[in-house]
Scaffold this active site. Structure first.
Site, PDB file in Angstrom:
ATOM      1  N   PRO A 323     -25.491  72.621  -2.638  1.00  0.00           N
ATOM      2  CA  PRO A 323     -25.844  72.670  -4.329  1.00  0.00           C
ATOM      3  C   PRO A 323     -25.553  71.178  -4.734  1.00  0.00           C
ATOM      4  O   PRO A 323     -26.221  71.059  -5.830  1.00  0.00           O
ATOM      5  CB  PRO A 323     -24.977  73.796  -4.782  1.00  0.00           C
ATOM      6  CG  PRO A 323     -23.672  73.656  -4.088  1.00  0.00           C
ATOM      7  CD  PRO A 323     -23.960  73.420  -2.687  1.00  0.00           C
ATOM      8  N   THR A 324     -24.948  70.523  -4.124  1.00  0.00           N
ATOM      9  CA  THR A 324     -24.650  69.111  -4.739  1.00  0.00           C
ATOM     10  C   THR A 324     -25.646  68.090  -4.769  1.00  0.00           C
ATOM     11  O   THR A 324     -26.579  68.291  -3.845  1.00  0.00           O
ATOM     12  CB  THR A 324     -23.347  68.581  -4.017  1.00  0.00           C
ATOM     13  OG1 THR A 324     -23.619  68.285  -2.758  1.00  0.00           O
ATOM     14  CG2 THR A 324     -22.209  69.432  -4.117  1.00  0.00           C
ATOM     15  N   CYS A 325     -25.471  67.061  -5.550  1.00  0.00           N
ATOM     16  CA  CYS A 325     -26.280  66.067  -5.660  1.00  0.00           C
ATOM     17  C   CYS A 325     -26.027  64.865  -4.811  1.00  0.00           C
ATOM     18  O   CYS A 325     -25.792  63.679  -5.195  1.00  0.00           O
ATOM     19  CB  CYS A 325     -26.440  65.473  -7.196  1.00  0.00           C
ATOM     20  SG  CYS A 325     -27.017  66.811  -8.288  1.00  0.00           S
ATOM     21  N   ASP A 326     -25.938  65.377  -3.474  1.00  0.00           N
ATOM     22  CA  ASP A 326     -25.628  64.235  -2.378  1.00  0.00           C
ATOM     23  C   ASP A 326     -26.573  64.585  -1.345  1.00  0.00           C
ATOM     24  O   ASP A 326     -26.446  65.806  -0.813  1.00  0.00           O
ATOM     25  CB  ASP A 326     -24.149  64.367  -2.139  1.00  0.00           C
ATOM     26  CG  ASP A 326     -23.940  63.235  -1.174  1.00  0.00           C
ATOM     27  OD1 ASP A 326     -24.686  63.137  -0.316  1.00  0.00           O
ATOM     28  OD2 ASP A 326     -22.631  62.638  -1.557  1.00  0.00           O
ATOM     29  N   ASN A 367     -19.277  67.190  -8.294  1.00  0.00           N
ATOM     30  CA  ASN A 367     -20.249  67.912  -9.012  1.00  0.00           C
ATOM     31  C   ASN A 367     -19.741  68.911 -10.024  1.00  0.00           C
ATOM     32  O   ASN A 367     -20.494  69.740 -10.399  1.00  0.00           O
ATOM     33  CB  ASN A 367     -21.371  68.279  -8.301  1.00  0.00           C
ATOM     34  CG  ASN A 367     -22.284  67.309  -7.490  1.00  0.00           C
ATOM     35  OD1 ASN A 367     -23.702  67.366  -7.350  1.00  0.00           O
ATOM     36  ND2 ASN A 367     -21.852  66.246  -6.897  1.00  0.00           N
TER      37      ASN A 367
END
Ligand SMILES: *Cc1c(COP(=O)(O)O)cnc(C)c1O
Length: 377
Positions: A323-326, A367
């Site tokens: 789910p993370t922005c990476d 995050n």
């Protein structure tokens, strides 16, 4: 793997968010399985696989010893009820002041793999016992631990001689055949190396007594793995082959094999999408990823079994991501993972075989996501 106790726990407690549930009954069974498979070897649980206090206390009460990677792990093993003589400081890379602190806590068994480390131990823990780790090639392991730890066998001879000269007890040889080792014969070459070191040092009047055969025992993920008995037989045969009737004292350090199949992660589908109208693969995003505890999906090395409530429906490969922005937070893409075509937002998924190397790999607040919660039942 999702035992009845885990299923019941999830049904009645309905914990919110991704979490790991570990069934202690499985850990107990695994401990007895190792003891039965290798009755003459002492068991040193590798604490780093899962240091939950409940697991350490259970294993301490069953008579396990502990392989620790740091002073903090030594303190955890002591808090769980293990006496210091049941603890080994198995990391070959230690600060001298940490060696001194561990020694102050009563630990007197240390791993080394070079003369420099021996000198540290001799200064900080005078008179302690040391074993020298030798390199293995890690062939057959899905999570190899080669290159970084250990030295070649001829160098181990010098290292142990130096230990002897500096007033330490040169006690033996250790190795690790690589984690998730699926070849039961993998111990053979390392035991041949150990026997060579034993013999050469005996000719110089230094008599080693201990072979630390490390971890590597697998957990069943998607593929079947050999039983603990099969490993035990193969290892015992190799010991006989290389040491004859003068069998050394031996220890094993299972981590993954002790706790991996005792745990299940409950997670949730956050999004299912495609990148274009013609995109072959769906992208399935979970509320847990590489930074939430599934770090061993790095290079797609460990492939966890994933169970959904729709497994009777047709399945198609999808790219599974966290789910993370990476953009590194993708679990399986090179080898897309087959999941039901009906899988949808909000569905619960169970990720099995996640009792080892998950909670401790979770980031603190990347995050804003809290570390992986664990329920030990
Ligand atoms: C990590 C580690 C283990 C445990 O390995 P598994 O493959 O999880 O059984 C054992 N011994 C040492 C020295 C380790 O570093």
């Amino acid at each position: 793997m999702a035992t009845q106790r885990i299923t019941d726990f999830l049904a009645t407690r309905r914990p919110e968010g991704p979490c790991l549930i570990v069934d202690l009954d499985v850990v107990r069974d695994n401990f007895h399985g190792f003891r039965k498979a290798l009755p003459d070897s002492a068991i040193f649980y590798a604490v780093k696989a899962n240091p939950a206090p409940e697991i350490l206390s259970l294993l301490a009460s069953l008579g396990s010893n502990f392989d620790c990677a740091s002073v903090a792990e030594v303190e955890m093993a002591l808090a769980a009820g293990a006496s210091a003589d049941r603890i080994s400081y198995g990391n070959t890379i230690k600060k001298e002041r940490d060696i001194a602190r561990a020694h102050g806590l009563g630990v007197s068994l240390f791993a080394v793999d070079c003369v420099e480390e021996v000198e540290k131990v001799a200064r900080a823990a005078p008179g302690a016992r040391v074993f020298c780790r030798v390199l293995t090639d890690g062939a057959g392991a899905e999570w190899p631990l080669s290159r970084k730890f250990g030295c070649v066998p001829v160098m181990a001879i010098d290292v142990l001689e130096a230990a002897h000269r500096l007033g330490l007890v040169a006690t033996g040889v250790s190795f690790h055949v690589g984690s998730q080792q699926t070849n039961t014969e993998a111990w053979d070459g390392a035991l041949a190396d150990a026997a060579f070191v034993f013999q050469t040092l005996a000719e110089r009047g230094i008599f080693l007594t201990l072979v630390n055969m490390g971890g590597g025992f697998p957990t069943r993920y998607l593929k079947d793995v050999p039983t603990a008995e099969a490993y035990g037989r193969s290892i015992f045969d190799a010991l006989r082959r290389h040491f004859g009737n003068h069998l050394p004292e031996t220890i094993i350090e299972p981590g993954r094999g002790m706790v991996g199949d005792a745990g299940v992660i409950k997670a949730e589908v956050v999004l299912v999408s495609r990148k274009s109208a013609t995109d072959e693969n769906r992208w399935v995003y979970l509320d847990i990823g590489k930074f939430g505890g599934l770090a061993e999906t790095m290079d797609e090395a460990i492939r966890y079994p994933i169970v959904t409530g729709r497994d009777d429906d047709q399945k198609e490969p999808c790219i599974l991501a966290g789910p993370t922005c990476d953009s590194a937070d993708v679990l399986y893409e090179k080898m897309p993972y087959p999941l039901p075509i009906t899988l949808t937002v909000g569905d619960e998924v169970l990720i099995k075989g996640t009792g080892a190397y998950t909670t401790t790999y979770a980031s603190v607040a990347f995050n804003g996501i809290e570390p992986l919660r664990a329920y030990i039942i």
